[in-house]
Design a protein around this motif. Structure first.
Motif, PDB file in Angstrom:
ATOM      1  N   PRO A  68       0.824  -1.215   0.000  1.00 16.12           N
ATOM      2  CA  PRO A  68       0.000   0.000   0.000  1.00 16.12           C
ATOM      3  C   PRO A  68       0.855   1.259   0.000  1.00 16.12           C
ATOM      4  O   PRO A  68       1.966   1.262   0.536  1.00 16.12           O
ATOM      5  N   PRO A  69       0.319   2.343  -0.588  1.00 22.27           N
ATOM      6  CA  PRO A  69       1.092   3.587  -0.672  1.00 22.27           C
ATOM      7  C   PRO A  69       1.498   4.141   0.686  1.00 22.27           C
ATOM      8  O   PRO A  69       2.619   4.583   0.875  1.00 22.27           O
ATOM      9  N   ILE A  70       0.567   4.102   1.652  1.00 27.12           N
ATOM     10  CA  ILE A  70       0.892   4.581   3.010  1.00 27.12           C
ATOM     11  C   ILE A  70       0.384   3.537   3.992  1.00 27.12           C
ATOM     12  O   ILE A  70      -0.796   3.525   4.336  1.00 27.12           O
ATOM     13  N   ALA A  71       1.261   2.650   4.426  1.00 33.05           N
ATOM     14  CA  ALA A  71       0.855   1.608   5.373  1.00 33.05           C
ATOM     15  C   ALA A  71       2.105   0.946   5.933  1.00 33.05           C
ATOM     16  O   ALA A  71       3.127   0.854   5.249  1.00 33.05           O
ATOM     17  N   PRO A  72       2.035   0.487   7.182  1.00 30.49           N
ATOM     18  CA  PRO A  72       3.223  -0.113   7.793  1.00 30.49           C
ATOM     19  C   PRO A  72       3.509  -1.539   7.336  1.00 30.49           C
ATOM     20  O   PRO A  72       4.609  -2.034   7.538  1.00 30.49           O
ATOM     21  N   SER A  73       2.546  -2.218   6.713  1.00 29.30           N
ATOM     22  CA  SER A  73       2.771  -3.623   6.367  1.00 29.30           C
ATOM     23  C   SER A  73       2.266  -3.935   4.964  1.00 29.30           C
ATOM     24  O   SER A  73       1.337  -3.307   4.459  1.00 29.30           O
ATOM     25  N   LEU A  74       2.897  -4.933   4.361  1.00 32.73           N
ATOM     26  CA  LEU A  74       2.412  -5.469   3.096  1.00 32.73           C
ATOM     27  C   LEU A  74       1.066  -6.153   3.331  1.00 32.73           C
ATOM     28  O   LEU A  74       0.729  -6.510   4.455  1.00 32.73           O
ATOM     29  N   ARG A  75       0.314  -6.354   2.256  1.00 35.53           N
ATOM     30  CA  ARG A  75      -1.003  -6.968   2.393  1.00 35.53           C
ATOM     31  C   ARG A  75      -1.259  -7.946   1.257  1.00 35.53           C
ATOM     32  O   ARG A  75      -0.578  -7.923   0.238  1.00 35.53           O
ATOM     33  N   VAL A  76      -2.267  -8.771   1.471  1.00 37.36           N
ATOM     34  CA  VAL A  76      -2.800  -9.603   0.407  1.00 37.36           C
ATOM     35  C   VAL A  76      -4.290  -9.318   0.332  1.00 37.36           C
ATOM     36  O   VAL A  76      -4.941  -9.067   1.351  1.00 37.36           O
ATOM     37  N   SER A  77      -4.818  -9.315  -0.887  1.00 38.86           N
ATOM     38  CA  SER A  77      -6.226  -8.980  -1.086  1.00 38.86           C
ATOM     39  C   SER A  77      -6.847  -9.973  -2.057  1.00 38.86           C
ATOM     40  O   SER A  77      -6.180 -10.464  -2.976  1.00 38.86           O
ATOM     41  N   LEU A  78      -8.131 -10.278  -1.852  1.00 40.47           N
ATOM     42  CA  LEU A  78      -8.839 -10.997  -2.895  1.00 40.47           C
ATOM     43  C   LEU A  78      -8.797 -10.161  -4.166  1.00 40.47           C
ATOM     44  O   LEU A  78      -8.803  -8.928  -4.119  1.00 40.47           O
ATOM     45  N   SER A  79      -8.749 -10.816  -5.302  1.00 39.15           N
ATOM     46  CA  SER A  79      -8.649 -10.103  -6.562  1.00 39.15           C
ATOM     47  C   SER A  79      -9.962  -9.401  -6.898  1.00 39.15           C
ATOM     48  O   SER A  79     -11.034  -9.763  -6.391  1.00 39.15           O
ATOM     49  N   LEU A  80      -9.863  -8.405  -7.750  1.00 36.64           N
ATOM     50  CA  LEU A  80     -11.050  -7.681  -8.193  1.00 36.64           C
ATOM     51  C   LEU A  80     -12.054  -8.645  -8.829  1.00 36.64           C
ATOM     52  O   LEU A  80     -13.265  -8.575  -8.585  1.00 36.64           O
ATOM     53  N   GLU A  81     -11.539  -9.580  -9.626  1.00 35.39           N
ATOM     54  CA  GLU A  81     -12.416 -10.525 -10.312  1.00 35.39           C
ATOM     55  C   GLU A  81     -13.151 -11.429  -9.324  1.00 35.39           C
ATOM     56  O   GLU A  81     -14.346 -11.677  -9.461  1.00 35.39           O
ATOM     57  N   MET A  82     -12.445 -11.903  -8.306  1.00 34.90           N
ATOM     58  CA  MET A  82     -13.094 -12.787  -7.332  1.00 34.90           C
ATOM     59  C   MET A  82     -14.169 -12.039  -6.557  1.00 34.90           C
ATOM     60  O   MET A  82     -15.255 -12.562  -6.304  1.00 34.90           O
ATOM     61  N   LEU A  83     -13.881 -10.796  -6.188  1.00 34.61           N
ATOM     62  CA  LEU A  83     -14.883  -9.980  -5.490  1.00 34.61           C
ATOM     63  C   LEU A  83     -16.089  -9.727  -6.396  1.00 34.61           C
ATOM     64  O   LEU A  83     -17.240  -9.865  -5.974  1.00 34.61           O
ATOM     65  N   ALA A  84     -15.817  -9.353  -7.632  1.00 37.50           N
ATOM     66  CA  ALA A  84     -16.897  -8.984  -8.555  1.00 37.50           C
ATOM     67  C   ALA A  84     -17.789 -10.167  -8.909  1.00 37.50           C
ATOM     68  O   ALA A  84     -18.972  -9.990  -9.212  1.00 37.50           O
ATOM     69  N   ASN A  85     -17.242 -11.381  -8.868  1.00 36.24           N
ATOM     70  CA  ASN A  85     -18.007 -12.569  -9.220  1.00 36.24           C
ATOM     71  C   ASN A  85     -18.911 -13.056  -8.095  1.00 36.24           C
ATOM     72  O   ASN A  85     -19.643 -14.034  -8.277  1.00 36.24           O
ATOM     73  N   SER A  86     -18.867 -12.391  -6.949  1.00 35.68           N
ATOM     74  CA  SER A  86     -19.701 -12.800  -5.811  1.00 35.68           C
ATOM     75  C   SER A  86     -21.179 -12.721  -6.175  1.00 35.68           C
ATOM     76  O   SER A  86     -21.609 -11.829  -6.912  1.00 35.68           O
ATOM     77  N   GLU A  87     -21.952 -13.666  -5.628  1.00 35.05           N
ATOM     78  CA  GLU A  87     -23.390 -13.670  -5.905  1.00 35.05           C
ATOM     79  C   GLU A  87     -24.076 -12.448  -5.289  1.00 35.05           C
ATOM     80  O   GLU A  87     -25.021 -11.907  -5.859  1.00 35.05           O
ATOM     81  N   GLN A  88     -23.614 -12.032  -4.107  1.00 37.43           N
ATOM     82  CA  GLN A  88     -24.146 -10.839  -3.440  1.00 37.43           C
ATOM     83  C   GLN A  88     -22.976 -10.036  -2.900  1.00 37.43           C
ATOM     84  O   GLN A  88     -22.005 -10.613  -2.370  1.00 37.43           O
ATOM     85  N   ILE A  89     -23.065  -8.714  -3.015  1.00 39.72           N
ATOM     86  CA  ILE A  89     -22.024  -7.823  -2.482  1.00 39.72           C
ATOM     87  C   ILE A  89     -22.683  -6.785  -1.581  1.00 39.72           C
ATOM     88  O   ILE A  89     -23.643  -6.129  -1.978  1.00 39.72           O
TER      89      ILE A  89
END
Length: 228
Positions: free
Chosen positions: A162-183
């Motif tokens: 992240p641009p301003i954050a103390p730690s690295l991160r992992v995130s679900l991908s945009l595609e996996m989020l977008a494919n959700s049945e409900q958001i």
């Protein structure tokens, strides 16, 4: 933008409204399928609504819980989303509720993507219900403005510095989020509501929330408070 906004006077009534909606959504999936998947975020707001969801009578042994994103810290660290979810959701649920975390023993998330992809690929997919927060800058999960949305879909997850954050991160991908049945998007605070108002009338394609809204075929349900 396919948004449905549900406004509540305070976080308590929002939490109950969210819990009722989420329980119905998960049960509807289980009426059609043997298993469901629930994606939940970290942050401070879930401390309010996740315990309300945990009180709902559901066959939790058929619902796999996972995270929208995670900081690359020890799972017992106070910054860990896994620790937060275990404290405010899983500790209130039956012990046989399946949980899939996003932290591995790799030194950094960039080295863990292949292993995490395989871990996530074993989930009941597509995700039944994804719950997200909204950052003041429009970020969702750990997908931030400035990232290239076209490069985010090779795996189920992406590693993020992240641009301003103390730690690295992992995130679900945009595609996996977008494919959700409900958001579901949970929004509290005047600043985030104003951002949502602005994005609704003027979709800014530099904002990750807009990437999601343009990619998904699901209606995004917003739960928001009108408190200052």
């Amino acid at each position: 933008m396919p948004l449905q906004r549900k406004v509540f006077p305070d976080i308590e009534s929002l939490s109950q409204g969210f819990a009722d909606f989420a329980a119905t959504a998960l049960q509807n999936t289980l009426n059609r399928k043997p298993q469901a998947t629930l994606v939940v975020p970290g942050g401070s707001t879930p401390r309010h609504y996740l315990p309300a969801l945990a009180k709902c009578k559901l066959p939790w042994d058929r619902i796999t819980v996972t995270l929208s994103d995670e900081r690359w810290v020890n799972v017992n660290d106070d910054q860990s989303n896994e620790k937060l979810i275990k404290q405010h959701l899983l500790s209130h649920l039956p012990a046989n509720t399946p949980f899939v975390g996003l932290k591995t023993s790799h030194d950094n998330p960039f080295d863990a993507i292949e292993a995490l992809h395989q871990r996530l690929d074993s989930l009941p997919l597509p995700v039944s219900l994804t719950v997200l927060g909204l950052g003041e800058d429009g970020h969702i999960a750990s997908l931030f403005p400035g990232m290239n949305p076209d490069s985010l879909s090779a795996h189920h997850c992406v590693a993020v510095a992240p641009p301003i954050a103390p730690s690295l991160r992992v995130s679900l991908s945009l595609e996996m989020l977008a494919n959700s049945e409900q958001i579901v998007l949970v929004v509290t605070g005047e600043g985030k509501r104003r951002l949502l108002d602005r994005l609704t009338t003027n979709p800014d394609t530099k904002i990750p929330f807009i990437w999601l809204s343009q990619l998904t075929n699901s209606e995004i349900i917003v739960f928001e408070t009108n408190e200052k």
